[in-house]
Write an enzyme that holds these catalytic residues in place. Structure first.
Site, PDB file in Angstrom:
ATOM      1  N   HIS A 102       0.862  -1.193   0.000  1.00 41.79           N
ATOM      2  CA  HIS A 102       0.000   0.000   0.000  1.00 41.79           C
ATOM      3  C   HIS A 102       0.891   1.234   0.000  1.00 41.79           C
ATOM      4  O   HIS A 102       1.234   1.775   1.056  1.00 41.79           O
ATOM      5  CB  HIS A 102      -0.925  -0.023   1.223  1.00 41.79           C
ATOM      6  CG  HIS A 102      -1.950   1.072   1.242  1.00 41.79           C
ATOM      7  ND1 HIS A 102      -3.117   1.002   1.973  1.00 41.79           N
ATOM      8  CD2 HIS A 102      -1.986   2.281   0.619  1.00 41.79           C
ATOM      9  CE1 HIS A 102      -3.814   2.116   1.802  1.00 41.79           C
ATOM     10  NE2 HIS A 102      -3.138   2.911   0.985  1.00 41.79           N
TER      11      HIS A 102
ATOM     12  N   HIS B 136       1.323   4.762  -2.651  1.00 46.85           N
ATOM     13  CA  HIS B 136       0.943   5.512  -3.859  1.00 46.85           C
ATOM     14  C   HIS B 136       2.216   6.159  -4.380  1.00 46.85           C
ATOM     15  O   HIS B 136       2.825   6.973  -3.662  1.00 46.85           O
ATOM     16  CB  HIS B 136      -0.089   6.585  -3.527  1.00 46.85           C
ATOM     17  CG  HIS B 136      -1.328   6.036  -2.874  1.00 46.85           C
ATOM     18  ND1 HIS B 136      -2.489   5.792  -3.575  1.00 46.85           N
ATOM     19  CD2 HIS B 136      -1.581   5.661  -1.594  1.00 46.85           C
ATOM     20  CE1 HIS B 136      -3.405   5.299  -2.745  1.00 46.85           C
ATOM     21  NE2 HIS B 136      -2.878   5.216  -1.540  1.00 46.85           N
TER      22      HIS B 136
ATOM     23  N   GLU C  95     -11.201   3.500   5.735  1.00 48.73           N
ATOM     24  CA  GLU C  95     -10.183   4.457   6.193  1.00 48.73           C
ATOM     25  C   GLU C  95     -10.909   5.565   6.962  1.00 48.73           C
ATOM     26  O   GLU C  95     -10.644   5.785   8.137  1.00 48.73           O
ATOM     27  CB  GLU C  95      -9.402   5.037   4.999  1.00 48.73           C
ATOM     28  CG  GLU C  95      -8.338   6.067   5.402  1.00 48.73           C
ATOM     29  CD  GLU C  95      -7.624   6.713   4.216  1.00 48.73           C
ATOM     30  OE1 GLU C  95      -8.112   6.612   3.071  1.00 48.73           O
ATOM     31  OE2 GLU C  95      -6.551   7.326   4.450  1.00 48.73           O
TER      32      GLU C  95
ATOM     33  N   ASP D  13       1.790   4.130   2.624  1.00 44.72           N
ATOM     34  CA  ASP D  13       0.740   4.937   1.978  1.00 44.72           C
ATOM     35  C   ASP D  13       1.358   6.069   1.146  1.00 44.72           C
ATOM     36  O   ASP D  13       1.459   5.938  -0.070  1.00 44.72           O
ATOM     37  CB  ASP D  13      -0.244   5.481   3.024  1.00 44.72           C
ATOM     38  CG  ASP D  13      -1.637   5.743   2.467  1.00 44.72           C
ATOM     39  OD1 ASP D  13      -1.881   5.455   1.290  1.00 44.72           O
ATOM     40  OD2 ASP D  13      -2.496   6.218   3.235  1.00 44.72           O
ATOM     41  N   ASP D  14       1.728   7.167   1.787  1.00 44.30           N
ATOM     42  CA  ASP D  14       2.292   8.329   1.080  1.00 44.30           C
ATOM     43  C   ASP D  14       3.495   8.827   1.886  1.00 44.30           C
ATOM     44  O   ASP D  14       3.394   9.821   2.616  1.00 44.30           O
ATOM     45  CB  ASP D  14       1.225   9.429   0.968  1.00 44.30           C
ATOM     46  CG  ASP D  14       0.006   8.943   0.210  1.00 44.30           C
ATOM     47  OD1 ASP D  14       0.082   8.852  -1.034  1.00 44.30           O
ATOM     48  OD2 ASP D  14      -0.997   8.606   0.854  1.00 44.30           O
TER      49      ASP D  14
HETATM   50  N1  HPA Z   1      -6.579   7.363   0.900  1.00 43.68           N
HETATM   51  C1  HPA Z   1      -7.247   7.611  -0.227  1.00 43.68           C
HETATM   52  N2  HPA Z   1      -6.659   8.042  -1.313  1.00 43.68           N
HETATM   53  C2  HPA Z   1      -5.348   8.241  -1.313  1.00 43.68           C
HETATM   54  C3  HPA Z   1      -4.605   8.010  -0.177  1.00 43.68           C
HETATM   55  C4  HPA Z   1      -5.266   7.545   0.993  1.00 43.68           C
HETATM   56  O1  HPA Z   1      -4.685   7.300   2.070  1.00 43.68           O
HETATM   57  N3  HPA Z   1      -3.329   8.311  -0.494  1.00 43.68           N
HETATM   58  C5  HPA Z   1      -3.306   8.691  -1.785  1.00 43.68           C
HETATM   59  N4  HPA Z   1      -4.536   8.661  -2.285  1.00 43.68           N
HETATM   60 ZN    ZN Z   2      -3.731   4.746   0.288  1.00 41.76          ZN
END
Ligand code: HPA
Ligand code: ZN
Length: 326
Positions: free
Chosen positions: A10, A12, A190, A268-269
């Site tokens: 996970h 991006h 989330e 995630d990011d």
């Molecule tokens: N959630 C939803 N969309 C996203 C996320 C996230 O954590 N990170 C990048 N796009």
């Molecule tokens: Zn994500």
């Protein structure tokens, strides 16, 4: 001690854009930024109140990506950093709609991302994500355009603003993806509740849930996830930064692990949330008092949950079983 071998499931790629590269790309492509000081930019990255407040900054920054070389540089930088974090296998999300809406051609972004994956020091594959807030018709159009590059990605996902954009709306596009032999995942649970996770499982037929931390509110859902060994790709630092959980010490990761769920730890990011997958592991170990065996289980889960060939997964799991966890 070498880092623990893990799969990152996970992340991006757009969320790996560090301030230094953002500034370099802005200069390369003559794109205006509010400041060209990476430290000041990073400071702006750190104050989010919700998922949407993050997405606003994240999408705006992507205007600096123009050429295949830009996309290559972004992906290559992530894969290098991931290799240093102990990642053996990365399944990396990308958001084509953002770039298409910025006037970039599909072939440009695929060429850049795919070439970096081909040159990677680790095993890696791409997962094409739909921006759920742009709706199902746009998602279908994106998938059809993407199918011209079918061999360059292994699956589809669903991301962006969750509330008000339930999984059930994307039934048809997931059916098309399944007919193409693509793997299926979706962000759910989330910010929205367990009903989004149920829809992702029962209507979209996903094989993994991205985040899913709000599943614990529904004991029947927990029983289902456990019985079917549905992996949950949890991102602890992200959840704290976006205020999904109050603090790392309150994060439900350990509760999920103890409930027998196939949970994994991911970044995630990482450019926005304060760390890569190794940093996420270190943070939850400290905040939740995880044992060495908990950490080993999380690493084993990551390979179980991966879409890599079985022989690779078994080789990496053997590495985890013999790893020293300090
Ligand atoms: N959630 C939803 N969309 C996203 C996320 C996230 O954590 N990170 C990048 N796009
Ligand atoms: Zn994500």
């Amino acid at each position: 001690m070498p880092p623990l071998p893990v799969a990152e499931l996970h992340v991006h790629v757009e969320g790996t854009l560090e301030a230094e590269l953002l500034v370099a790309l802005a200069r390369r492509n003559d794109v205006a930024l509010p400041t060209y000081d990476p430290v000041a930019l990073t400071e702006r990255y750190r104050h989010f109140t919700s998922l949407q407040s993050f997405l606003d900054v994240y999408y705006a920054n992507l205007a600096v990506l123009r050429s295949a070389t830009d996309f290559y540089d972004l992906m290559a930088a992530y894969l290098r950093r991931a290799a240093a974090a102990g990642v053996r296998r990365a399944e990396v999300f990308f958001d084509p709609q953002t770039h298409l809406n910025n006037g970039v051609g599909f072939e440009t972004l695929v060429e850049g991302f795919s070439s970096a994956v081909a040159d990677a020091p680790i095993s890696a594959d791409l997962i094409l994500c739909f921006l759920r807030d742009l709706g199902p018709d746009a998602a279908e159009q994106t998938l059809r355009a993407g199918l011209e590059f079918r061999e360059h990605f292994i699956g589809v996902g669903l991301d962006s603003a969750e509330l008000g954009h339930p999984p059930r709306l994307f039934k048809r596009v997931y059916e098309i993806a399944a007919a193409e032999g693509l793997r299926k995942v979706a962000h759910a649970g989330e910010e929205a509740g367990p009903e989004y996770v149920w829809e992702a499982l029962d209507i979209l037929g996903v094989e993994r849930i991205d985040h899913g931390v709000r599943s614990l509110a529904d004991p029947r859902l927990v029983a289902r996830l456990r019985a079917d060994r549905v992996p949950l790709t949890v991102c602890p630092l992200s959840n704290v930064c976006l205020k999904g959980v109050g603090s790392l010490a309150e994060h439900p990761l350990k509760t999920m692990l103890d409930a027998g769920l196939v949970v994994t730890v991911n970044s995630d990011d990482p450019a926005y949330f304060g760390g890569h997958v190794d940093d996420n592991f270190a943070a939850v170990r400290a905040a939740l008092g995880l044992s060495a065996e908990d950490v080993r289980q999380l690493a084993l889960n990551s390979f179980e949950a991966s879409f890599a060939p079985r022989e690779d997964k078994e080789r990496w799991q053997a590495e985890v079983l013999s790893a020293q966890i300090g």
